[in-house]
Structures are given as structure tokens and as C-alpha cells.
Design an enzyme around this catalytic site. Structure first.
Site, PDB file in Angstrom:
ATOM      1  N   LYS A 118      -3.940  10.183   5.463  1.00 39.23           N
ATOM      2  CA  LYS A 118      -4.653  11.375   5.923  1.00 39.23           C
ATOM      3  C   LYS A 118      -4.401  11.624   7.416  1.00 39.23           C
ATOM      4  CE  LYS A 118      -8.233  10.897   2.384  1.00 39.23           C
ATOM      5  NZ  LYS A 118      -9.689  10.902   2.094  1.00 39.23           N
TER       6      LYS A 118
ATOM      7  N   TYR B  29      -8.169  18.801  -4.303  1.00 35.57           N
ATOM      8  CA  TYR B  29      -9.573  18.361  -4.337  1.00 35.57           C
ATOM      9  C   TYR B  29     -10.431  19.218  -5.266  1.00 35.57           C
ATOM     10  CZ  TYR B  29      -9.126  14.842  -0.615  1.00 35.57           C
ATOM     11  OH  TYR B  29      -8.809  13.728   0.132  1.00 35.57           O
TER      12      TYR B  29
ATOM     13  N   ASN C 108     -11.195   8.401   6.259  1.00 35.93           N
ATOM     14  CA  ASN C 108     -10.997   7.074   5.683  1.00 35.93           C
ATOM     15  C   ASN C 108      -9.529   6.749   5.408  1.00 35.93           C
ATOM     16  OD1 ASN C 108     -10.624   8.759   3.540  1.00 35.93           O
ATOM     17  ND2 ASN C 108     -12.270   7.921   2.280  1.00 35.93           N
TER      18      ASN C 108
ATOM     19  N   HIS D  29      -5.742   8.483   0.754  1.00 35.02           N
ATOM     20  CA  HIS D  29      -6.146   8.949  -0.576  1.00 35.02           C
ATOM     21  C   HIS D  29      -5.276   8.225  -1.595  1.00 35.02           C
ATOM     22  CE1 HIS D  29      -6.906  11.555  -4.030  1.00 35.02           C
ATOM     23  NE2 HIS D  29      -5.600  11.477  -4.242  1.00 35.02           N
TER      24      HIS D  29
ATOM     25  N   GLU E 237      -1.789  15.278  -9.487  1.00 33.31           N
ATOM     26  CA  GLU E 237      -1.587  15.298  -8.030  1.00 33.31           C
ATOM     27  C   GLU E 237      -0.105  15.201  -7.664  1.00 33.31           C
ATOM     28  OE1 GLU E 237      -4.179  12.177  -6.643  1.00 33.31           O
ATOM     29  OE2 GLU E 237      -5.978  13.267  -7.292  1.00 33.31           O
TER      30      GLU E 237
HETATM   31  P1  DAT Z   1     -12.021   8.535  -2.784  1.00 37.75           P
HETATM   32  O1  DAT Z   1     -11.156   9.100  -1.685  1.00 37.75           O
HETATM   33  O2  DAT Z   1     -12.420   7.133  -2.477  1.00 37.75           O
HETATM   34  O3  DAT Z   1     -11.411   8.717  -4.156  1.00 37.75           O
HETATM   35  P2  DAT Z   1     -13.792  10.724  -3.468  1.00 37.75           P
HETATM   36  O4  DAT Z   1     -12.707  11.200  -4.389  1.00 37.75           O
HETATM   37  O5  DAT Z   1     -15.149  10.554  -4.032  1.00 37.75           O
HETATM   38  O6  DAT Z   1     -13.378   9.350  -2.753  1.00 37.75           O
HETATM   39  O7  DAT Z   1     -13.930  11.744  -2.261  1.00 37.75           O
HETATM   40  C1  DAT Z   1     -12.774  12.343  -1.692  1.00 37.75           C
HETATM   41  C2  DAT Z   1     -12.894  12.292  -0.197  1.00 37.75           C
HETATM   42  O8  DAT Z   1     -13.995  13.083   0.239  1.00 37.75           O
HETATM   43  C3  DAT Z   1     -13.189  10.899   0.352  1.00 37.75           C
HETATM   44  O9  DAT Z   1     -12.015  10.144   0.551  1.00 37.75           O
HETATM   45  C4  DAT Z   1     -13.881  11.213   1.644  1.00 37.75           C
HETATM   46  C5  DAT Z   1     -14.651  12.463   1.327  1.00 37.75           C
HETATM   47  N1  DAT Z   1     -16.030  12.169   0.923  1.00 37.75           N
HETATM   48  C6  DAT Z   1     -16.436  11.643  -0.251  1.00 37.75           C
HETATM   49  N2  DAT Z   1     -17.759  11.505  -0.302  1.00 37.75           N
HETATM   50  C7  DAT Z   1     -18.213  11.962   0.891  1.00 37.75           C
HETATM   51  C8  DAT Z   1     -19.494  12.091   1.489  1.00 37.75           C
HETATM   52  N3  DAT Z   1     -20.594  11.732   0.845  1.00 37.75           N
HETATM   53  N4  DAT Z   1     -19.570  12.608   2.734  1.00 37.75           N
HETATM   54  C9  DAT Z   1     -18.469  12.989   3.396  1.00 37.75           C
HETATM   55  N5  DAT Z   1     -17.224  12.893   2.893  1.00 37.75           N
HETATM   56  C10 DAT Z   1     -17.101  12.392   1.667  1.00 37.75           C
HETATM   57 MG    MG Z   2     -10.951  10.509  -5.145  1.00 36.11          MG
END
Ligand code: DAT
Ligand code: MG
Length: 139
Positions: free
Chosen positions: A10, A50, A117, A120, A131
Site C-alpha cells: 500500500k 474494495y 497497514n 493487502h 482481484e
Molecule cells: P484485510 O486487509 O486484513 O483483509 P479488510 O478486508 O477487513 O482487512 O479491510 C480492508 C482494509 O480496510 C484494511 O486493510 C484496512 C481498512 N480497514 C478495515 N477495517 C477498518 C476499520 N475498522 N477502520 C479503518 N480501516 C479499516
Molecule cells: Mg480484505
């Protein structure tokens, strides 16, 4: 079973100069790099990527963050690489991601509205196929 996954370094990871370390961890685990491309994503592409998060409270800031700078888009291949990369990446929130993982070692939750973080990784074979089709339609 050999499979492929879509990985993104990212904008925070690219900006902080962590692309090389992250690629090194993927290769050290024994996965093969099939495609690696630095690119600045459009909001349209990220809306597809997303899709499952559209409408969530963090969605707008997530897309804003993801278009804020270049990302390194990667397709990696290997035995159970989808699950394996999720394991290498660690928990979504870097503050609680286990040490030894990419997010646990290199990330923290920045004091911003969105979790920065670093990476991805696709979360299932269906997501990986979807994807990879979005980021690398020619693969
Ligand atoms: P991951 O990337 O671990 O698969 P995800 O698909 O649930 O997590 O979410 C996609 C991204 O969105 C994640 O990497 C960071 C952001 N995100 C997820 N939950 C969040 C939250 N509660 N607050 C802010 N950003 C969040
Ligand atoms: Mg995810």
C-alpha cells in the site's frame, strides 16, 4: 495446491521504502513472483477492488488513502499462497498483529482515520481470481 494471490504494498509501505523488504519476505517463504508493477490506482479501480467494503464507515478514507501514492501490485504463486500470505501479513490492525508478521513488525496504527497497514492480500480463491482480473487483466 499451487495457486495465485494478489498482493498490494500500500502507499504507506511504498512511501516508507518497505517494498523491497516485503518482496523479500514473500520470496523467502518460497513463493514465486509472477507480476510486480508500481502503479497509482484510480478511485474506479479501487471501488472494484474494495467492492465488499462499499458503504462501510471507513470506506471513503480507505480509498482516499489508497490513491494517495503509488502502490506495488504483485501476483505471487505457490502452494496455498492465499492463506500463506495472509499469515505472513498478520492481523488487519498492525498494533495487534503478531511480531514476525509484516504488519506486526513494520506497521503500527497511524493516528489517522484509516488503518495504514502496509499490505493487502486476497482472502480466498474467489477474491484472488477477481482481484488478479482487476489489477492484471492480461494474466
Ligand atoms: P484485510 O486487509 O486484513 O483483509 P479488510 O478486508 O477487513 O482487512 O479491510 C480492508 C482494509 O480496510 C484494511 O486493510 C484496512 C481498512 N480497514 C478495515 N477495517 C477498518 C476499520 N475498522 N477502520 C479503518 N480501516 C479499516
Ligand atoms: Mg480484505
Amino acid at each position: 495446491m499451487t495457486e495465485r494471490t494478489l498482493i498490494l504494498v500500500k502507499p504507506d509501505g511504498v512511501e516508507r521504502g518497505m517494498s523491497g523488504q516485503i518482496l523479500a519476505r514473500i520470496e523467502a517463504k518460497g513463493y514465486t513472483l509472477v507480476a510486480v508493477e508500481l502503479r497509482t490506482a484510480s478511485a474506479e479501480l479501487l471501488a472494484q477492488h474494495y467492492e465488499e467494503h462499499v458503504g462501510k464507515p471507513f470506506y471513503e478514507s480507505l480509498v482516499e488513502f489508497m490513491v494517495s501514492g503509488p502502490v506495488l501490485a504483485v501476483v505471487a504463486e505457490g502452494d496455498r499462497v492465499i492463506e500463506g500470505f495472509r499469515s505472513l501479513a498478520g492481523a488487519t490492525d498492525p498494533t495487534v498483529a503478531a511480531p514476525g508478521t509484516i504488519r506486526g513488525d513494520l506497521g503500527r496504527q497511524w493516528p489517522t482515520k484509516v488503518i495504514q497497514n502496509l499490505v493487502h492480500g486476497s482472502d480466498s480463491p474467489d477474491s484472488a481470481a477477481r482481484e488478479i482480473g482487476i489489477w492484471f487483466p492480461s494474466l
